[in-house]
Design a protein around this motif. Structure first.
Motif, PDB file in Angstrom:
ATOM      1  N   GLN A 613       0.834  -1.205   0.000  1.00 18.56           N
ATOM      2  CA  GLN A 613       0.000   0.000   0.000  1.00 18.56           C
ATOM      3  C   GLN A 613       0.867   1.253   0.000  1.00 18.56           C
ATOM      4  OE1 GLN A 613      -2.807   0.110   3.200  1.00 18.56           O
ATOM      5  NE2 GLN A 613      -3.697   2.071   2.603  1.00 18.56           N
ATOM      6  N   ARG A 614       1.917   1.248   0.789  1.00 20.04           N
ATOM      7  CA  ARG A 614       2.813   2.410   0.831  1.00 20.04           C
ATOM      8  C   ARG A 614       3.537   2.600  -0.503  1.00 20.04           C
ATOM      9  NH1 ARG A 614       5.657   1.782   6.834  1.00 20.04           N
ATOM     10  NH2 ARG A 614       3.796   2.367   8.058  1.00 20.04           N
ATOM     11  N   GLU A 617       1.117   4.173  -2.876  1.00 19.38           N
ATOM     12  CA  GLU A 617       0.949   5.597  -2.589  1.00 19.38           C
ATOM     13  C   GLU A 617       2.156   6.398  -3.049  1.00 19.38           C
ATOM     14  OE1 GLU A 617       0.253   5.772   1.560  1.00 19.38           O
ATOM     15  OE2 GLU A 617      -1.838   5.061   1.443  1.00 19.38           O
ATOM     16  N   LYS A 620       1.984   6.743  -6.764  1.00 16.31           N
ATOM     17  CA  LYS A 620       0.923   7.684  -7.119  1.00 16.31           C
ATOM     18  C   LYS A 620       1.384   9.122  -6.902  1.00 16.31           C
ATOM     19  CE  LYS A 620      -3.928   8.730  -6.146  1.00 16.31           C
ATOM     20  NZ  LYS A 620      -5.115   8.359  -5.330  1.00 16.31           N
ATOM     21  N   ALA A 621       2.107   9.361  -5.790  1.00 12.32           N
ATOM     22  CA  ALA A 621       2.609  10.706  -5.512  1.00 12.32           C
ATOM     23  C   ALA A 621       3.652  11.128  -6.539  1.00 12.32           C
ATOM     24  CB  ALA A 621       3.198  10.765  -4.101  1.00 12.32           C
TER      25      ALA A 621
END
Length: 632
Positions: A613-614, A617, A620-621
């Motif tokens: 999940q990290r 993210e 995505k960032a």
């Protein structure tokens, strides 16, 4: 009634004696049958080997015939590809073939398979008793593996026989213990070795009888531990002799004997060895046969202080700090490596490639990982084509064969002269020693060294493989040849890179790759250097690694003795716990099992989900940031 009991006991002893002799006779037959089967198997595999029919002569002839450009090797291999623009792709394929053949690293291309099938396959390949069947013949052929297995079992057999024959003699000399009627006369009858009593006094019945060893579980396990620990150093010594002398090719040509016709491939001359090793296009492409090293890499040409000043000037200027101790260690390591390269057969190019590249790889790892790689995954032994003095080769094989014959003869003599009263204890000790090695020690060892440890070793190995591949491909695309400035610190402090500049390695493809390595490449190779080593593997290998600093052989002896010692100590501890706690001894093991199940099926998947999940993210960032920059 006493006469009938005595007759039955004597008959039982005779049956035990016959069983002992039958077992030894069967064992002898199995040993000889194994030698015949595995020798035939080796010969068949050698004849099927493509290397014996793939000579490099035709390829070299084509290259020498093409003199159209200043670089005939490059043009000969890539003539067609230059027209289509696929030169780099072809070079990549050839370099991949070369690295796989030298590093045996084909499994580095994919992610590790954690399935039970993969573990079982690895177990069959690395288990001492199954590798003789499931690992193809290479340097350490099946005959030598069978010899190693045979000597290990015969050593245990010999030590068990000596133990019972010495401390519990069961010959006709003590068959009349029942004639003694007093304790003093019974215990005064002594055996010559160690003042061992031939008879034992039974205080309950006030009778004198033959001395018997205890049948308790703890006693038998202690005897097993004693036998195994004593046999380990001798077994390592025999394996060292097999690998370093018996495996090599005898130079019977020095005696005027053409042995190749009756001994096969391993007795061929060095000239024939060169044709047996298929020279790939990549090896021919990468090699620089006329390379000349600079004085900076020759310890006899420059002093350490002069080399330090030269490195400061070339690498980082006067302010550059250079560790003098590191240069001294690198010099010593390079000299040792060059000697090992020179000890290989003159025509055994592939062994030299393996030796040089794998030493460079070892330099990138921590001490624990070096121990695993050096001892159990990489092969630094002399190749079967490396010549050996014929007298040493013959004496080594005579010693191994006569030792095995002596161990068997001793056991036959003991079985023939004893009445068989010790047969059951003798068989239990020998069987338990074999069973614990077959079903516990070898599987656990294979799991620690070839499965668990690889979880932390594989990522760094993959990085090193990619760096070597990239450097090799870059060399094939370098139209200016091997002209590189000597402004790289790694070429001075790496023993393998220094050895690559030596005269003995100037024509090796591996040396060409290492000479082109720069400090940035080495930094990439060591990025995952600090990856944590599994706790269980660290605990298991701690003592062998410490003793391995004092000597390579000592580390192997400690590793071989530590695992059975720990397992037998665990058995004895559990026996005492069971005598006090009974069935409740299973409670701590149930607790450990529940913790493992909770960790692997609940905690670890949760951590993995959070990590993924990290990462999602973060990606995505990053994507959002790149999109914003593009829009601006």
């Amino acid at each position: 009634l006493p006469l009938n009991l005595s007759t039955r006991a004597a008959s039982k002893m005779e049956d035990n004696q016959v069983a002992l002799l039958a077992f030894l006779a069967t064992l002898t037959f199995v040993i000889f049958l194994g030698y015949i089967i595995f020798r035939i198997w080796d010969v068949i595999e050698q004849r099927r080997s493509p290397a014996s029919t793939m000579g490099s002569g035709s390829f070299k002839a084509e290259i020498s015939a093409s003199q159209k450009t200043t670089d005939p090797i490059y043009d000969q291999i890539y003539a067609a590809e230059k027209q289509t623009g696929t030169t780099k792709a072809i070079a990549s394929d050839l370099v991949t073939e070369f690295l796989d053949s030298v590093l045996f690293a084909s499994d580095l291309h994919s992610s590790p398979d954690a399935s039970w099938a993969a573990f079982f396959t690895s177990l069959l390949q690395h288990h001492r008793y199954t590798a003789v069947f499931f690992v193809p013949t290479n340097k350490f052929n099946r005959t030598l593996r069978w010899t190693s297995l045979t000597m290990g079992f015969l050593l245990n057999l010999f030590i068990v026989t000596v133990y019972f024959g010495t401390f519990f003699p069961d010959t006709d000399d003590n068959e009349n213990c029942n004639v003694y009627t007093t304790k003093e006369s019974c215990l005064n009858d002594e055996y010559g070795v160690g003042n061992t009593n031939l008879c034992s006094w039974n205080a309950a019945t006030l009778t004198c009888g033959d001395k018997r060893p205890s049948r308790t579980f703890v006693y038998l396990i202690l005897v097993v531990l004693l036998v195994v620990v004593i046999s380990i150093p001798f077994q390592v010594a025999y394996d060292y002799l097999l690998v370093n002398v018996c495996m090599r090719r005898p130079r019977f040509e020095d005696w005027g004997i053409a042995a190749a016709s009756w001994m096969g491939r391993n007795a061929a001359t060095e000239e024939n060895d060169q044709t047996m090793l298929a020279s790939s296009s990549a090896r021919t492409l990468l090699a620089v046969p006329h390379f000349r090293p600079e004085a900076a890499h020759d310890g006899s040409s420059l002093s350490v202080e002069e080399e330090v000043e030269q490195v400061k000037t070339r690498v980082g200027g006067p302010g550059q700090t250079v560790d003098t101790t590191a240069l001294l260690v690198a010099r010593e390591g390079a000299n040792s490596l060059v000697l090992k390269l020179n000890n290989q057969g003159a025509g055994d190019t592939k062994s030299k490639e393996i030796l040089l590249l794998q030493h460079f790889i070892l330099e990138q790892f921590s001490t624990f990982k070096q121990f695993v790689l050096r001892r159990h995954m990489f092969d630094f032994t002399p190749s079967s084509q490396t010549p050996a003095p014929p007298l040493y080769w013959l004496l080594s094989w005579f010693w191994v064969i006569l030792s095995g014959a002596f161990f068997l003869a001793w056991a036959f003599a003991w079985a023939a002269t004893h009445r068989g009263a010790m047969a059951s204890r003798w068989g239990i000790v020998l069987g338990v020693a074999l069973a614990q090695d077959l079903f516990v020690i070898q599987p656990f060892r294979a799991y620690i060294l070839h499965s668990l440890s690889m979880k932390s070793i594989r990522p760094q190995l993959q990085d090193i493989y990619r760096v070597l591949h990239s450097v090799a491909v870059a060399h094939t695309q370098d139209e200016e040849g091997n002209k590189l400035g000597d402004n790289r610190l790694c070429q001075h402090v790496s023993p393998a890179c220094r050895a690559a500049h030596a005269d003995g390695a100037n024509s090796l493809a591996a040396a060409t790759i290492l000479r082109r390595m720069d400090d940035a490449d080495v930094a990439v190779c060591r990025e995952k250097h600090s990856t944590s080593f599994p706790v269980l593997a660290s605990v298991t290998l701690a003592l062998p690694v410490v003793f391995g600093w004092a000597g390579d052989v000592l580390g192997l002896v400690v590793l071989g003795a530590l695992l059975p010692a720990f397992f037998d100590a665990l058995l004895i501890m559990n026996r005492y716990f069971y005598s006090g706690a009974g069935i409740f001894i299973i409670l701590p093991y149930l607790f450990v099992l529940l913790v493992c199940v909770f960790w692997y099926f609940i905690i670890q998947p949760a951590f993995e989900e959070v990590r993924l999940q990290r990462e999602a993210e973060a990606r995505k960032a990053t994507l959002s940031s790149n999109t914003h920059v593009t829009a601006v």
